[in-house]
Design a protein around this motif. Structure first.
Motif, PDB file in Angstrom:
ATOM      1  N   ASP A 671     -45.100 -63.625 -21.587  1.00  0.00           N
ATOM      2  CA  ASP A 671     -43.766 -63.149 -21.511  1.00  0.00           C
ATOM      3  C   ASP A 671     -43.203 -62.111 -20.530  1.00  0.00           C
ATOM      4  OD1 ASP A 671     -45.019 -61.467 -23.056  1.00  0.00           O
ATOM      5  OD2 ASP A 671     -43.498 -61.409 -24.689  1.00  0.00           O
ATOM      6  N   GLN A 682     -35.671 -59.585 -22.390  1.00  0.00           N
ATOM      7  CA  GLN A 682     -36.680 -60.634 -21.984  1.00  0.00           C
ATOM      8  C   GLN A 682     -35.634 -61.606 -20.911  1.00  0.00           C
ATOM      9  OE1 GLN A 682     -38.299 -62.563 -25.298  1.00  0.00           O
ATOM     10  NE2 GLN A 682     -39.907 -63.771 -24.158  1.00  0.00           N
ATOM     11  N   LYS A 683     -36.960 -61.948 -20.127  1.00  0.00           N
ATOM     12  CA  LYS A 683     -36.512 -62.707 -18.913  1.00  0.00           C
ATOM     13  C   LYS A 683     -36.830 -64.133 -19.258  1.00  0.00           C
ATOM     14  CE  LYS A 683     -34.671 -60.860 -15.878  1.00  0.00           C
ATOM     15  NZ  LYS A 683     -33.367 -60.534 -15.711  1.00  0.00           N
ATOM     16  N   SER A 684     -36.267 -64.981 -18.597  1.00  0.00           N
ATOM     17  CA  SER A 684     -36.656 -66.447 -18.739  1.00  0.00           C
ATOM     18  C   SER A 684     -36.840 -67.027 -17.283  1.00  0.00           C
ATOM     19  CB  SER A 684     -35.562 -67.047 -19.476  1.00  0.00           C
ATOM     20  OG  SER A 684     -35.218 -66.609 -20.716  1.00  0.00           O
ATOM     21  N   LYS A 688     -43.755 -69.204 -14.396  1.00  0.00           N
ATOM     22  CA  LYS A 688     -44.591 -67.869 -14.765  1.00  0.00           C
ATOM     23  C   LYS A 688     -46.077 -68.340 -14.832  1.00  0.00           C
ATOM     24  CE  LYS A 688     -43.661 -68.996 -19.521  1.00  0.00           C
ATOM     25  NZ  LYS A 688     -42.669 -68.365 -20.733  1.00  0.00           N
TER      26      LYS A 688
END
Length: 773
Positions: A671, A682-684, A688
Motif C-alpha cells: 500500500d 492512502q493512495k489508490s 504498484k
C-alpha cells in the motif's frame, strides 16, 4: 558546238550536334535539349537513353524542346540527322545524370540507457554523394555526438530524458532533407567502486581505449597452468570485469592494440596451451567480434603490435611458432591483413615490444630474442624499417614492454629478462635512450603488459612473472618521475540493515552500521563522494547496530540517526552527525525502542518524520516528528496499519512524505500512503509494486519521482519503480543490481543520482557493491 550538258550534284552530309541543360538533377528531371546540327536536314531522330528505340522524330527544325526523365539513372543520348547528303550520329555518353531525390530513410532511432555505449546510424538515399550530416535544431542526449561524415550518432549518454531534434542531410549539390527524431534515454543503474582486480597472471595483453578512457586487459596464464579468457577494464581507480556475449578462447602471449579511428581494440594470435593461434578479434567496449581476412599472418605468439594512427593501421612484427621465428611485417586496416615487403627489416625474433610514436609518426621496436638476447632499436615509417644507433641504450632483454607516453612525447620501457629479471625504467626520445631513477618502482618481472593512459597522463603496468617465477597481480602507474602502486579503492564491508543519508552541505553520502557477513553488528561510519568510499574515525559514535534509520536535516546540516537493534535489544537513542563527530541527543520525549522503522526529512517544515517499526514482539503505527530538540508524537485521524520493513521518502515538489509496503501482522504489504504534516492519506494507484518488505526508496528531486528498488516477499526483488504522485511506473534499465533486500539508498542531489549500497540476498549472503541510478 551546240552540245547540251547536265550535272547532278550531291550535297554534303549533315552534321549532328546538340546541347542540353541541366545535365543532372533529381527525378523527375526535365531537360531542355537544343538542336545545333548543321547542313541540309530533313529528319531528326532522338534516342534519349540510347536503347535503340527512337523516342522523338522531327521533320522540321526542332529548335529547343523539353524531355522529362522519370527514372533515376545515367543516360547516354543519341541524335541521328538525315538529309539528301546522308546521315550523321552524335552520341553523348553518360550525358544526363538523374538522381533519386535526397531522402532520409531512417524512421526512428533506438532508445538509450545512461552510461551504456550507444551507436545508431541515420541513413539517406538519393541525391549526390557524399553527404554532410548535422543536428539542425534541438540537441542530442548529453554524451552523444553525430559524425558529420557518416551520420552515426554515438557515445555514452550521461543524462536521462527525452531528447527531440531535427537531422539535416545535405548532398554534394547542396540539396537537403530534414527529419525529426527523438531518443529517450532511460535512467540506468551503474555499478561503482569495484575492488576486485584481475587474478595474478603473465603473458596477458593490454590496450588503452581512448574513447572510453579505460585500459582493456585480456587473457594470460598463471602458475597453476590456467589460461584465461577474461576481459577487464581499468579506469584509473578500479578494475571492472566485463561479461561479453562472445570472446576469444583462453590464451597467453597474444597482442592487442587500440584502433582509435574505428574505436575498437584489436587482438591477434597467442598460444592456447597446445598450439599457436592466428585469429583476429575486436572489442568495442561491449562485446568481442571475430574478424576474417583473405590473407592472414601465420599462427604465432610472442609477436608485437602497435597502432599507427597517422595511417590508420595496426602494425604487427615477428613472433614465433614453436622453434620458427618470424621477421615479417603485417598491417591490419580493419578489413584485411596486408603483408609488407620493406627493403630493410629487423632480424626475425620474438619477445620484443613495439609502440607508436605519434609525434614522429613511427613505430618503435626494441629488443627480443632470436637465439641471442637483443637490444637493438628499430623504427617503421610505413614503408621501411630503419636501425637506430643511440649512444646509450638498455641492456639486451626480451619479454619486456614499451609504450608511448603521449603527454611527455617519449617511449617508456620497463622490465624484461636476460640472465636475470629487470625492473629498470628507460625512455626513448627519438634520438637516445635515458635511464630513469625513480624513488619507487615495481619489482623485477617479465611478461607483464604496459600501456599509456593518455587521459590521465600515466603509464599503467599490470602483472607479469616475478623473479621467483610466480605470477603477479599488481597494478602500477608511472607519471614520468616515479612509480606508484595502485590498490583497489577501499569500501564498506558486505552488510545489510545499514542506513544512508545524503549530506548536501558536504556533498557526500553518509553510511552507518549494519550487520556483516559474520553476523556482527557494526558501528563504522563511511562517506561516498561519488568516486570513493572513505572510512571516518570519529571520537564518538553510536553502539553497533542494524535496522536503524537515518536522514539528513538540511536546516541544521546534520545527519539524524534513531533506534536500531544490536542482536539482543532495540534502541531509542538519537544521534547527530555533523561531518566530524557523532553527538548523542537527549530529547525529553522520544519514541519507544524499535528497529525496522523508517524516517524522512520534511524540508518544507524542517522536521524529521518517523513511522512504525517493531520491538520484536509488536508492530508500531505511531507517527513522530523531531525538530532537533525534541520528539513529538502526532495524532492523525487516519494512519497506515502497524508495520516494519517499510520505506519512506519526502517528495519536496508536493510537500508530502511517501510510504510504501512493509510487513504487518497480516503479512507483507504494497500500500502507498502520504503524510502532509497533519494526516495520512492512502493512495489508490492503478499500478504498484508487489507486496514486499526490506526495500528502499529515495526521492529524485531532479525528475520529481520517488525511486523504489528491491525488497523481499517469498523471493527477493531487483525491480525498479518510480512514483510520480499519481501512479507507480516500473522501469526497465539495461543494467541493474542483483535481487536483494535490507539494502539502503540515498539521493545525491549534486550529481542527480540515487546511490545504493549492499543488502542481503536470499540464502543469507550479504553484498558490498555500490550502484548509482
Amino acid at each position: 558546238k551546240g552540245d547540251v550538258w547536265s550535272f547532278t550534284t550531291t550535297p554534303p552530309p549533315p552534321i549532328a550536334d546538340f546541347s542540353a541543360t541541366p545535365l543532372s538533377g533529381n527525378h523527375p528531371l526535365t531537360v531542355s535539349f537544343t538542336d545545333q546540327s548543321s547542313g541540309d536536314i530533313t529528319k531528326w531522330e532522338w534516342d534519349f537513353n540510347n536503347d535503340g528505340t527512337i523516342d522523338r522524330t522531327d521533320t522540321s527544325t526542332p529548335g529547343t524542346f523539353n524531355y522529362t526523365y522519370n527514372t533515376a539513372g545515367v543516360y547516354t543520348v543519341k541524335l541521328t540527322v538525315t538529309g539528301p547528303g546522308g546521315s550523321d550520329d552524335e552520341v553523348k555518353t553518360d550525358y544526363i545524370s538523374v538522381f533519386l531525390p535526397l531522402r532520409i530513410v531512417t524512421t526512428t532511432l533506438a532508445d538509450a540507457s545512461t552510461m551504456k555505449p550507444y551507436s545508431q546510424a541515420v541513413c539517406a538515399e538519393g541525391g549526390i554523394r557524399p553527404y554532410t550530416w548535422e543536428v539542425y535544431t534541438g540537441v542530442l542526449p548529453t554524451g552523444l555526438l553525430m559524425d558529420n561524415n557518416t551520420g552515426i550518432i554515438s557515445g555514452i549518454p550521461t543524462k536521462d530524458g527525452t531528447y527531440n531534434f531535427t537531422i539535416r542531410c545535405t548532398d554534394s549539390a547542396f540539396a537537403s532533407d530534414m527529419k525529426d527524431f527523438s531518443i529517450k534515454v532511460e535512467r540506468n543503474w551503474t555499478q561503482k567502486c569495484f575492488t576486485t582486480s584481475p587474478s595474478a597472471r603473465q603473458g596477458h595483453s593490454m590496450a588503452f581505449d581512448s574513447l572510453r578512457r579505460v585500459v582493456v586487459l585480456f587473457g594470460g596464464w598463471n602458475n597453476s597452468g590456467i589460461f584465461f579468457d577474461d576481459t577487464w577494464e581499468w579506469d584509473g581507480k578500479d578494475w571492472t570485469q566485463k561479461s561479453p556475449s562472445n570472446k576469444p578462447s583462453a590464451r597467453q602471449w597474444h597482442k592487442m592494440a587500440y584502433d582509435s579511428s574505428r574505436k575498437v581494440t584489436v587482438l591477434f594470435g597467442g598460444y592456447s596451451g597446445s598450439s599457436s593461434l592466428s585469429d583476429t578479434w575486436e572489442w568495442n567496449g561491449v562485446d568481442w567480434t571475430q574478424k576474417s581476412s583473405v590473407n592472414n599472418p601465420s599462427a604465432r605468439n610472442e609477436h608485437a603490435m602497435a597502432y599507427d594512427s597517422s595511417r590508420g593501421v595496426v602494425v604487427l612484427f615477428g613472433g614465433r611458432q614453436g622453434g620458427n621465428y618470424f621477421g615479417d611485417t603485417w598491417e591490419w586496416n580493419g578489413t584485411e591483413w596486408k603483408q609488407k615487403n620493406p627493403t630493410n627489416k629487423p632480424p626475425a625474433r620474438y619477445g620484443h615490444s613495439m609502440a607508436y610514436d605519434s609525434t614522429r609518426g613511427v613505430v618503435v621496436l626494441f629488443g627480443g630474442f632470436n637465439g641471442v638476447v637483443l637490444n637493438d632499436t628499430w623504427e617503421w615509417d610505413g614503408t621501411n624499417w630503419t636501425l637506430r644507433s643511440p649512444s646509450s641504450k638498455p641492456p639486451a632483454r626480451a619479454c619486456h614492454d614499451i609504450t608511448y607516453d603521449t603527454s611527455r612525447g617519449v617511449v617508456v620501457l620497463f622490465g624484461g629478462f636476460d640472465n636475470g629479471y629487470f625492473n629498470d625504467t628507460w625512455e626513448w626520445d627519438g634520438n637516445d635512450w635515458t635511464q630513469k631513477s625513480p624513488a619507487n618502482k615495481p619489482p623485477e618481472r617479465d611478461w607483464h603488459s604496459m600501456v599509456c593512459d593518455s587521459s590521465r597522463g600515466v603509464v599503467v603496468v599490470f602483472g607479469g612473472k616475478a623473479s621467483n617465477t610466480i605470477s603477479l597481480g599488481d597494478t602500477w602507474e608511472w607519471n614520468g618521475n616515479d612509480w606508484t602502486q595502485r590498490s583497489p579503492v577501499s569500501k564498506p564491508s558486505a552488510r545489510s540493515g545499514h542506513a544512508m543519508a545524503y549530506d548536501s552541505s558536504r556533498k557526500v553520502v553518509v553510511l552507518f552500521g549494519g550487520r556483516d557477513s559474520s553476523g556482527n553488528r557494526l558501528n563504522d561510519t563511511w562517506e561516498w563522494n561519488g568516486t570513493d568510499w572513505k572510512l571516518i574515525n570519529p571520537a564518538n559514535k553510536p553502539l553497533p547496530r542494524e535496522s536503524h534509520s537515518m536522514v539528513y536535516d538540511s536546516s541544521r546540516k546534520v545527519v539524524v540517526l534513531f533506534g536500531g537493534y544490536d542482536g539482543t535489544k532495540d534502541f531509542n537513542d538519537t544521534w547527530e552527525w555533523d561531518g566530524t563527530d557523532w553527538v548523542v541527543k537527549n530529547p525529553s520525549t522520544k519514541p519507544s525502542a524499535r528497529s525496522l522503522h523508517s524516517m524522512a526529512f520534511d524540508s518544507s517544515r524542517n522536521l524529521v518524520v518517523l513511522f512504525g517499526g517493531t520491538d520484536g514482539s509488536s508492530y508500531f503505527n505511531d507517527t513522530w516528528e523531531y525538530d532537533g530538540t525534541n520528539w513529538i508524537q502526532k495524532s492523525p485521524v487516519n494512519k497506515p496499519t502497524a508495520r516494519d520493513g517499510h520505506a519512506m521518502a519526502f517528495d519536496s515538489s508536493r510537500g508530502v512524505v511517501v510510504l510504501f509496503g512493509g510487513l504487518s501482522s497480516g503479512g507483507t504489504l504494497n500500500d502507498t500512503w502520504e503524510w502532509n504534516g497533519n494526516n495520512w492519506t492512502q493512495k489508490s494507484p492503478l499500478n504498484k509494486p508487489s507486496t514486499r518488505l526490506g526495500h528502499s526508496t529515495a526521492y529524485d528531486s531532479l525528475r520529481k519521482v520517488v525511486v523504489l528498488f528491491g525488497g523481499f516477499d517469498i523471493n527477493s526483488y531487483n525491480d525498479t519503480w518510480e512514483w510520480n504522485g499519481a501512479d507507480w511506473t516500473i522501469k526497465s534499465p539495461a543494467d541493474k543490481p542483483s535481487a536483494r533486500y535490507n539494502h539502503s539508498m540515498a539521493y545525491d542531489s549534486l550529481r542527480g543520482v540515487v546511490v545504493l549500497f549492499g543488502g542481503l540476498v536470499v540464502g543469507g549472503s550479504r553484498l558490498d557493491d555500490t550502484w548509482e541510478y
